[in-house]
Design an enzyme around this catalytic site. Structure first.
Site, PDB file in Angstrom:
ATOM      1  N   GLU A 222       0.824  -1.215   0.000  1.00  0.00           N
ATOM      2  CA  GLU A 222       0.000   0.000   0.000  1.00  0.00           C
ATOM      3  C   GLU A 222       0.857   1.264   0.000  1.00  0.00           C
ATOM      4  O   GLU A 222       1.227   1.773   1.058  1.00  0.00           O
ATOM      5  CB  GLU A 222      -0.948   0.000   1.214  1.00  0.00           C
ATOM      6  CG  GLU A 222      -1.849   1.228   1.239  1.00  0.00           C
ATOM      7  CD  GLU A 222      -2.885   1.232   2.369  1.00  0.00           C
ATOM      8  OE1 GLU A 222      -2.912   0.266   3.146  1.00  0.00           O
ATOM      9  OE2 GLU A 222      -3.634   2.196   2.469  1.00  0.00           O
ATOM     10  N   LYS A 265      -2.426  -1.905  -3.221  1.00  0.00           N
ATOM     11  CA  LYS A 265      -3.500  -1.071  -2.676  1.00  0.00           C
ATOM     12  C   LYS A 265      -3.112   0.393  -2.817  1.00  0.00           C
ATOM     13  O   LYS A 265      -2.540   0.990  -1.898  1.00  0.00           O
ATOM     14  CB  LYS A 265      -3.752  -1.443  -1.210  1.00  0.00           C
ATOM     15  CG  LYS A 265      -4.796  -0.586  -0.527  1.00  0.00           C
ATOM     16  CD  LYS A 265      -5.330  -1.223   0.734  1.00  0.00           C
ATOM     17  CE  LYS A 265      -6.246  -0.260   1.458  1.00  0.00           C
ATOM     18  NZ  LYS A 265      -7.049  -0.912   2.489  1.00  0.00           N
TER      19      LYS A 265
END
Ligand code: 13P
Length: 399
Positions: A222, A265
Site C-alpha cells: 500500500e 493497494k
C-alpha cells in the site's frame, strides 16, 4: 482466461466445505511450465498458495473490507457515535461487521488489527471462524505506524520490520492469509514527496512483502499518495503516483517478491482538496493510465483504498474504472471508511439498530461489488454524502 480454483487448502483447518470453490477469471493465463528464476521463489514452500490466495481475493465482484484500525483509532471512530473505547465496544463493532448476513457474497477478505484477529464474538465464537464460514479470508495489519523522517517536511516512514517474520508465523497459525503495510506519501504542487520519502517507503514495502511471502502471507502493498489540502492538480497526483508505484515495483523486483502473490493497494488519482471534485470518468482516465504505466500485469489485483472519498464517490469512481478495461489486473476495492462510516452511524452502539447497520454494510459492499463488475446502477445506499476526511489511522508504534 485461466480459471483459478481455490479449495480448502487456503482455509487450512477450517470448516469451509470441500465444495466451496472460488473461481477467478481476472488472472492472465500462463501457458506451459515456466522455470522459476529466483532462489526466493524456488525455495518458497508457499509460492503456489500465495498465488492462489491473491487470485481468490481478487476474484470478479469481490473486494476487501479494511477493518484494521488500531485500538486508538477505533476509539476515535466510536467516539463519533458517543461510544467509549472499551474492549467490549470494539469487540461488538467488529462482530457487527464480520457476522453481517451475506457479506461473503461481496467481500473476499478483511484486514484485521492484532487484537481482533485473536478475538471471539460475544457468544464465544472466534472471529476467524465467523469469517471463514462467510468465505472471507482473514488478513492482518502488520505495520506499527508512522514515524517522521528527519530533515523532511513532516514526511513519514512506516515502522514494523523488527520481529516481523515471527509475527507473520503467529498470524498464519491463527488463520491469517494476507497482510497489510501502509506507506504514506504526501503530495503538493512542487516539492512533496521528497525522493528520500519515496525511496524509504519503497524499501520498507519491499522488505515487508518479502518477509510476508517467506511466511505464507500475501502482502498488500500500500503506497498511499494521500489525499490532502491544497490546489495541486489531478495531473500532479498522476505524475507522483506513477513515480511512487514505479519505485515500489523496482524495489519489489530487487527483493525477488513474487508478483503473482501480492496485491496492490493504491490511491485513486484525485486532485487536492481545494480543487472541485472531478467527474468519475476523469478520475478513472488518470487512474487507469497511471496503473498501466507503473504496475506489472503479473499482479492479480489492484484494490483501491477509499482514502477520504464519500461512500457514493468511491462506488461511482470504481465503476468508472471498469470502462477503461480490459486490464491485466482486476480493479477493485479495499475500503475502510467507504464501507464503515454510515454503518457505524446507523448502529450508534444501539442493539435495536444492529440489523439495520448490518444491512447497510452489506448494501455498501454489494454496490461496490456491482461497480467492480461494471454493473452498478444505483441508487446508492448512501447517496450524496461528504468526503470522509477524519483519519482512520494514527501514526506511532503500536497504535
Ligand atoms: P480507507 O478506505 O478508509 O482509506 O482505508 C483503507 C485502508 O486500509 C488504508 O490503509
Amino acid at each position: 482466461m485461466a480459471a483459478v480454483a481455490l479449495s480448502k487448502s487456503v482455509f487450512l483447518g477450517t470448516g469451509v466445505a470441500e465444495s466451496t470453490m472460488f473461481k477467478s477469471t481476472s488472472v492472465v493465463p500462463v501457458r506451459g511450465h515456466i522455470v522459476m528464476t529466483s532462489n526466493f521463489e524456488k525455495t518458497n514452500r508457499y509460492a503456489d498458495e500465495l498465488k492462489q490466495t491473491a487470485a481468490f481475493i481478487s476474484a470478479p465482484g469481490k473486494g476487501i473490507l479494511a477493518s484494521d484500525e488500531s485500538n486508538a483509532t477505533t476509539g476515535k471512530r466510536l467516539a463519533t457515535v458517543g461510544m467509549d473505547n472499551t474492549v467490549e465496544n470494539r469487540q461488538a463493532w467488529r462482530e457487527l461487521l464480520y457476522s453481517a448476513p451475506g457479506l461473503g457474497n461481496y467481500i473476499s477478505g478483511t484486514i484485521m488489527f492484532d487484537e481482533t484477529l485473536f478475538q471471539d464474538s460475544r457468544a464465544g465464537v472466534p472471529f476467524v471462524d465467523i469469517l471463514k464460514k462467510q468465505g472471507i479470508l482473514p488478513g492482518i495489519k502488520v505495520d506499527t505506524g508512522l514515524q517522521p523522517i528527519d530533515g523532511t517536511d513532516g514526511e513519514t516512514a512506516t515502522q514494523g520490520l523488527d520481529g516481523l517474520a515471527e509475527r507473520c508465523q503467529k498470524y498464519y497459525q491463527q488463520g491469517a492469509r494476507f497482510a497489510k503495510w501502509r506507506a504514506v506519501l504526501r503530495v503538493d504542487n512542487e516539492v512533496l514527496p521528497s525522493s528520500t520519502a519515496i525511496l524509504e517507503n519503497a524499501h520498507g514495502l519491499a522488505r515487508y512483502a518479502q518477509i510476508c511471502q517467506a511466511n505464507g502471507l500475501v502482502p498488500i502493498v500500500e503506497p498511499e499518495v494521500t489525499l490532502g489540502e491544497g490546489d495541486y492538480s489531478i495531473e500532479r497526483t498522476a505524475y507522483i503516483s506513477e513515480k511512487v508505484n514505479s519505485h515500489v515495483f523496482r524495489l519489489l523486483n530487487e527483493y525477488n517478491v513474487i508478483l503473482e502473490g501480492i496485491l496492490l493497494k493504491p490511491n485513486m488519482i484525485l486532485p487536492g482538496l481545494d480543487v472541485p471534485t472531478p467527474a468519475p470518468e476523469e478520475v478513472a482516465r488518470y487512474t487507469v493510465r497511471t496503473m498501466l504505466r507503473s504496475v506489472p500485469g503479473a499482479v492479480p489485483g489492484i484494490h483501491f483504498l477509499s482514502g477520504g472519498m464519500s461512500e457514493e464517490e468511491a462506488t461511482l469512481n470504481l465503476q468508472a474504472l471498469q470502462a477503461f478495461g480490459p486490464t491485466p489486473w482486476s480493479l477493485t476495492f479495499s475500503y475502510g471508511r467507504a464501507l464503515q462510516s454510515s454503518t457505524l452511524k446507523t448502529w450508534s452502539g444501539k442493539e435495536e439498530n444492529w440489523d439495520a447497520a448490518q444491512e447497510r454494510l452489506v448494501a455498501l459492499a454489494k454496490a461496490n461489488s456491482e461497480a467492480q463488475l461494471g454493473k452498478y446502477k444505483g441508487p446508492h445506499p448512501s447517496p450524496g454524502g461528504e468526503r470522509i476526511l477524519q483519519a482512520l489511522r494514527l501514526g506511532g508504534a503500536g497504535k
